[in-house]
Design a protein around this motif. Structure first.
Motif: not given
Ligand code: ADP
Length: 258
Positions: A159, A161, A199, A207, A211, A216, A218-219, A221
């Motif tokens: 949130a 970032r 996601l 995005d 990221s 980020g 990408g891991l 979530l």
């Molecule tokens: P990352 O390390 O790229 O943040 P995550 O697995 O944590 O990887 O999240 C996957 C993707 O979900 C992110 O690259 C982003 O595009 C999207 N995302 C996650 N949280 C948010 C948020 N709070 N607002 C907008 N997009 C988000």
């Protein structure tokens, strides 16, 4: 992609007869493909910073540089090596989640203290760019503190970032039915509906630019989903482009401390 895969064997049988053995191997084929994709993704994700790193290393070795310029190169190299370290750290976290025993059902995790700490971490990451609110109305959880910290922490840091300066972030832990709900809402850019179901896949980003910019891997979530499901909690994502995002985790009554 979702075709059925059959394996067919013709075996000799008593009295010169033939026996045809048909097995449905769709599931194992799918697992195999996922494993191959994953290895390819990891290699790609690590190769990019490694290529940049060795390029800079060669430049440093071969060109006589002014100290200021040399420092600039070293800073860029440190950035790439940090990125590789974060990827490897997240991969290790995922593999620990996959191989360790289920989280204990008797260990109490003090939610007010845990969430206060995560809020302070979020404030440090935000560096005053966001307004961050925390509401704690439900009780303690039963489970593994480190896993819950990483699940909630990843949702909160996402949130911070992804939400531009001036945005609002609300963290809440509230009773819900007989269970409880943890949620993080932001008024950031939101996520296109087409991306939402994917996601939590490893290395999937909606995005990529943002990221990368914000460190980020990408891991995040994927780790969140795994840590939550080990606690019988369900992850829900409510978001739309331009409408902010809300990530919530729903815990069953069995996970609430008496
Ligand atoms: P990352 O390390 O790229 O943040 P995550 O697995 O944590 O990887 O999240 C996957 C993707 O979900 C992110 O690259 C982003 O595009 C999207 N995302 C996650 N949280 C948010 C948020 N709070 N607002 C907008 N997009 C988000």
């Amino acid at each position: 992609n979702d075709e059925q895969v059959l394996s067919i064997h013709v075996l000799p049988y008593a009295g010169g007869e033939r026996l045809m053995q048909v097995r449905d191997v769709t599931q194992s084929e799918r697992l195999d493909r996922m494993r191959r994709d994953f290895v390819a993704n990891v290699s790609h994700e690590l190769r990019t910073p490694l290529t940049v790193l060795s390029g800079f290393l060669e430049t440093l070795r071969e060109l006589p540089l002014e100290p200021a310029e040399r420092d600039r190169y070293l800073a860029l190299m440190a950035e790439q090596s940090d990125r590789m370290q974060r990827i490897v750290q997240d991969l290790l976290t995922l593999s620990t989640l996959e191989s360790s025993p289920p989280p204990p059902e008797s260990e109490r995790v003090a939610m007010p203290a845990l969430l206060e700490k995560l809020k302070r971490d979020a404030e440090a990451l935000s560096a005053g760019r966001h307004q961050i609110a925390l509401v704690v109305e439900a009780g303690d959880l039963l489970g593994a503190e480190s896993e819950l910290t990483s699940a909630f922490g990843n949702l909160i840091s996402n949130a911070v970032r992804y939400t531009p300066a001036g945005g609002h972030i609300a963290i809440a832990w509230k009773p819900q039915g007989r269970g409880a709900e943890f949620s993080v809402s932001d008024d950031g850019p939101g996520i296109d509906a087409a991306h939402i179901p994917r996601l939590t896949e490893r290395f999937y980003r909606a995005d990529l630019g943002r990221s990368r910019e914000t460190g980020g891997t990408g891991l995040g979530l994927a780790i969140v989903k795994h840590a939550l499901s080990r606690h019988q909690a369900r992850l829900e994502i409510a978001s739309a482009l331009g409408a902010g995002s809300r990530f919530s985790a729903h815990f069953p009554p069995a996970r609430l401390a008496p």
